[in-house]
Every structure is written in structure tokens, then in C-alpha cells.
Design a protein around this motif. Structure first.
Motif, PDB file in Angstrom:
ATOM      1  N   PHE A 150       0.817  -1.222   0.000  1.00  0.00           N
ATOM      2  CA  PHE A 150       0.000   0.000   0.000  1.00  0.00           C
ATOM      3  C   PHE A 150       0.848   1.269   0.000  1.00  0.00           C
ATOM      4  O   PHE A 150       2.000   1.244   0.452  1.00  0.00           O
ATOM      5  CB  PHE A 150      -0.935   0.019   1.218  1.00  0.00           C
ATOM      6  N   ALA A 151       0.237   2.337  -0.526  1.00  0.00           N
ATOM      7  CA  ALA A 151       0.803   3.698  -0.508  1.00  0.00           C
ATOM      8  C   ALA A 151       2.194   3.686  -1.159  1.00  0.00           C
ATOM      9  O   ALA A 151       2.352   3.075  -2.215  1.00  0.00           O
ATOM     10  CB  ALA A 151       0.786   4.260   0.904  1.00  0.00           C
ATOM     11  N   TRP A 152       3.203   4.349  -0.537  1.00  0.00           N
ATOM     12  CA  TRP A 152       4.487   4.426  -1.268  1.00  0.00           C
ATOM     13  C   TRP A 152       5.239   3.104  -1.305  1.00  0.00           C
ATOM     14  O   TRP A 152       6.108   2.914  -2.163  1.00  0.00           O
ATOM     15  CB  TRP A 152       5.366   5.589  -0.800  1.00  0.00           C
ATOM     16  N   VAL A 153       4.903   2.172  -0.464  1.00  0.00           N
ATOM     17  CA  VAL A 153       5.504   0.829  -0.586  1.00  0.00           C
ATOM     18  C   VAL A 153       5.012   0.192  -1.894  1.00  0.00           C
ATOM     19  O   VAL A 153       5.804  -0.359  -2.676  1.00  0.00           O
ATOM     20  CB  VAL A 153       5.164  -0.056   0.630  1.00  0.00           C
ATOM     21  N   ARG A 154       3.715   0.311  -2.143  1.00  0.00           N
ATOM     22  CA  ARG A 154       3.126  -0.170  -3.396  1.00  0.00           C
ATOM     23  C   ARG A 154       3.776   0.507  -4.612  1.00  0.00           C
ATOM     24  O   ARG A 154       4.134  -0.159  -5.589  1.00  0.00           O
ATOM     25  CB  ARG A 154       1.618   0.113  -3.378  1.00  0.00           C
ATOM     26  N   PHE A 186      12.024  -1.205   0.878  1.00  0.00           N
ATOM     27  CA  PHE A 186      12.332  -1.602   2.269  1.00  0.00           C
ATOM     28  C   PHE A 186      13.662  -1.027   2.743  1.00  0.00           C
ATOM     29  O   PHE A 186      14.275  -1.551   3.668  1.00  0.00           O
ATOM     30  CB  PHE A 186      12.354  -3.137   2.381  1.00  0.00           C
ATOM     31  N   GLU A 187      14.129   0.085   2.104  1.00  0.00           N
ATOM     32  CA  GLU A 187      15.497   0.550   2.376  1.00  0.00           C
ATOM     33  C   GLU A 187      15.714   0.968   3.835  1.00  0.00           C
ATOM     34  O   GLU A 187      16.777   0.750   4.380  1.00  0.00           O
ATOM     35  CB  GLU A 187      15.898   1.683   1.422  1.00  0.00           C
ATOM     36  N   ASN A 188      14.712   1.608   4.432  1.00  0.00           N
ATOM     37  CA  ASN A 188      14.872   1.995   5.843  1.00  0.00           C
ATOM     38  C   ASN A 188      14.235   0.949   6.749  1.00  0.00           C
ATOM     39  O   ASN A 188      13.023   0.901   6.904  1.00  0.00           O
ATOM     40  CB  ASN A 188      14.242   3.361   6.102  1.00  0.00           C
TER      41      ASN A 188
END
Lengths: 83, 151, 151, 83
Positions: D6-10, D47-49
Motif C-alpha cells: 500500500f501507498a508508497w511501498v506499493r 524496504f530501504e529503511n
């Protein structure tokens, strides 16, 4: 000076308001209450529990030690139960 | 700041009051509307009778509203308090607060209600279903404690 | 206890929701209605876009509502949360709590909003007046602090 | 197992959902994230952070150490900004 009464203070005193001419030496709300209690049983009953009846001078809450000089209207009433 | 304070015998329309407060005001992010209703006290109560001190009621509620406005960044505030005979289920009091963020709106509304309960010159008397006029409602210690929170 | 939870794209009518919650319920003494509105952010914002996680949004809000109902003696609870495109001045979220006394209604509504902000699976993105799609709104540290109060 | 974003992960992953078959040894959400990050730049970016992206298993928030055995749907998303 006009005195006004509300709720059970009004019922005990038996009137909604009255004009009074105060004798010398009545400087504070506490003095006024003491004087009123000497005026008759109905006042003694209304003010029987010291510290329960609240007072306002010209629409502003005051404490017993408030000075009444210059007041147009002094109100006595039970603790508020609005809201 | 947009203040509305009214003392009236007539019922009020909380939706209309809230709509009037927010209409065309796109900087408002949070609105809290508190409505105080007359309870039937387990079916015992026919009505509440609210006596008030005309003149002082308006003045005192105005001072309470000024205090709230000085403590929280309010964008709008409406207070309506009824007097006279009020039946169970009917509204007694309405407080609406508007702000950018929710915390100010919640806290101001809660503060206003605590002060209205203990400082506004209104007195409630019960009229019972059996036709008798009941006693004057006693001030509650819990209300005095509630108002102490803000001092 | 009378729970209503809805996730919808359509605008809602807070007055009708509140009326539905209290109608014919003379044991209710206090109703708090919180409305969260889309701000225009100083005229910069054309709309907010709210993405949500269908299924989990309903489930998570249900769990939050259960928590509130277990902590406060609520007589009614309505939560409506919108998703999709929402213009400045429009409602995003409604929380209505009803109780015998005001403290429970105020606290439960405030608790619910703090949890909705930080636990309900919704994400806001800004659409700007200049036609660009702005950034996803960052979660606020203030909201995390607010929710900590209840733990 | 179904993964949803979802959102910016998506946006970073470039898809709303996908079916995955996991290799042995992926026991927790943290293991799954580590495996996803090895699948391509888009996952590494999403998943960088570490610790920013949240997870839910079958519609319930979980921590990175949550075990994923038996999960039907695992969701990844940024911190919530509803309300």
C-alpha cells in the motif's frame, strides 16, 4: 441595592428579588449574609449552612470577603448544576 | 474568532449550529460537538426544569468562552444552553469547538463543559412521572474535581 | 452496545449519524461527535487522496472500537471513515460516542481518534492546486505521542 | 502466499499484490523482508529503511519477529496516516 435569589435559596427566602437599604457597617458579602440571617426565619433557613450559598456581584462570582460598596445587584444561589 | 453564545428556551439544531461554524472555513481540520441530553433516570423523570440567572448566564458563559479561546487556538466556538422545562431525550446544552488539530478542539470542549457545569448560573430541578416536583439536583463533587484539572 | 462502523467513499451526514445513535435512548446523557475535515493547507491543496486496505480497515477499526467499549461505559458508538478523493472542507472521519456522563464520551472519542490516526490502515496523499500529485503525508510524531497516553 | 502493498511501498514495489512461493528458512516477517530485498532494486528501495515499513498478517498488525507460518495474506505499508 437590589438582591436577587435563585433556585432553593429563592424558595426558602420566599421571593425572587428585593430592594434593601443597608445599615452602616455592612462592608462585605459575609456581612450582608449575617445581616440577612437576622431579618427572619426564612433568611436564617436559606443561609443555614455557611459556605454553601454562592454570591455574585453585578453578574460576577465573588467570595464572602468581597466588598459590596458600589454594587447594583447582589445575587445568592446554590452551587450551579447547569450543563 | 467566531463566537456564538445563546441562552434560550427553544430546542436547538446541533447539526445546523455545527454546519454554520464550519461553512466555507477550509482551514478547520477538527470539530468536536458535545451535546448534553436530559436522561430519564430509569424512567423516573418526567422532565428537568432549568432555572437560570438572565444576564449573568450570558456574561459568565462569555467569560468561560474567552478563557477557552485564550488557552487553545480555536477557529470557532458555539455554545447554546437551554432553560425551562426539558423532557427526557431532549438536548440541554451544546458546545462546538473548531480548530486546526483535534487536540485543541477536544480539550477546549471538555474544559468548556467542566466550567459550564460548575460556573454557569443554571440550576436543575426534577419533575417526576408521578406528578410530584422532585428536589433540586445537587452539585456533584465529581464536577468540582473535573474543573480542578484545568487550574 | 450499539456499534456502527463504516468505510465508504461517499460523504456522510454527521447529524443523521448522531441522531440515529441517540433516537429513543433516554438513558444517554452525553454525546461527543468528532469530525475530521480536509484542510486546504493555506490554499495549496486541491484534494486529499485516501488509500486504504479493504478488509483490514474494517477489522482494525472494529478492534479499536472493542477496546474503547471495554475501557468506557459506552451506550453507543459510530465510526465512519472515508477513502478516495476528498476536497478541502469535506469530512474525512466521524466518531460519535454516547454515554451516561460526559467524561466517558469525551475520553472514548479522543482515544478512538488517536488510535484511528496511528493504527487504522489509511494513507493520505496530497493533490496540489497546481495539478501536481504531492507527496504521501508523513505520519506525525505528535500522533504517536498522543496514542502513548492511553497505554 | 499472497503479498499486498500500500501507498508508497506499493509505488516503489510497482505492484499492488503478488503470489509468492517462499524458499525454506523464511520463518518471520523480518526473514520475508530480507528475502524480498534480494529480489530486485524495487524491493530494496521499498524496504530501504529498516523499521519504517509496517506489516500485517491476515489483517492484523504484527512486528518483524512475528512468525508467518499459516499466513494467507501478508501486507506491507508505511506508517498509517488516517483519521
Amino acid at each position: 441595592m437590589k438582591l436577587v435569589y435563585f433556585a432553593w435559596v429563592r424558595e426558602r427566602v420566599g421571593r425572587t428579588d428585593e430592594q434593601v437599604v443597608l445599615p452602616d457597617g455592612i462592608a462585605t458579602v459575609a456581612d450582608l449574609v449575617r445581616w440577612l440571617k437576622g431579618r427572619g426565619e426564612e433568611y436564617a433557613y436559606a443561609f443555614e449552612n455557611e459556605g454553601v450559598v454562592r454570591a455574585a456581584i453585578d453578574h460576577v462570582h465573588v467570595k464572602p470577603e468581597a466588598r459590596i460598596e458600589g454594587a447594583r445587584e447582589i445575587a445568592f444561589f446554590p452551587p450551579m448544576t447547569g450543563g | 474568532m467566531d463566537f456564538t453564545i445563546r441562552i434560550q428556551a427553544e430546542p436547538f439544531d446541533s447539526a445546523a449550529e455545527t454546519a454554520a461554524l464550519t461553512r466555507g472555513r477550509a482551514e478547520i481540520g477538527a470539530v468536536v460537538a458535545f451535546t448534553g441530553l436530559c436522561r430519564d433516570e430509569g424512567g423516573r423523570l418526567a422532565a428537568l426544569e432549568l432555572e437560570h440567572y438572565p444576564g449573568m448566564a450570558e456574561a459568565e458563559i462569555g467569560r468561560i468562552a474567552d478563557q477557552a479561546a485564550s488557552r487553545w487556538p480555536l477557529l470557532g466556538l458555539t455554545i447554546v444552553h437551554r432553560f425551562g422545562r426539558i423532557a427526557p431525550g431532549e438536548e440541554i446544552v451544546l458546545v462546538v469547538t473548531a480548530s486546526v488539530h483535534r487536540q485543541a478542539a477536544f480539550e477546549a470542549a471538555s474544559f468548556l463543559m467542566d466550567y459550564l457545569k460548575t460556573q454557569a448560573p443554571f440550576w436543575k430541578r426534577e419533575h417526576l412521572k408521578d406528578g410530584t416536583v422532585g428536589t433540586w439536583v445537587d452539585a456533584k463533587e465529581a464536577d468540582d474535581r473535573a474543573v480542578e484539572r484545568w487550574r
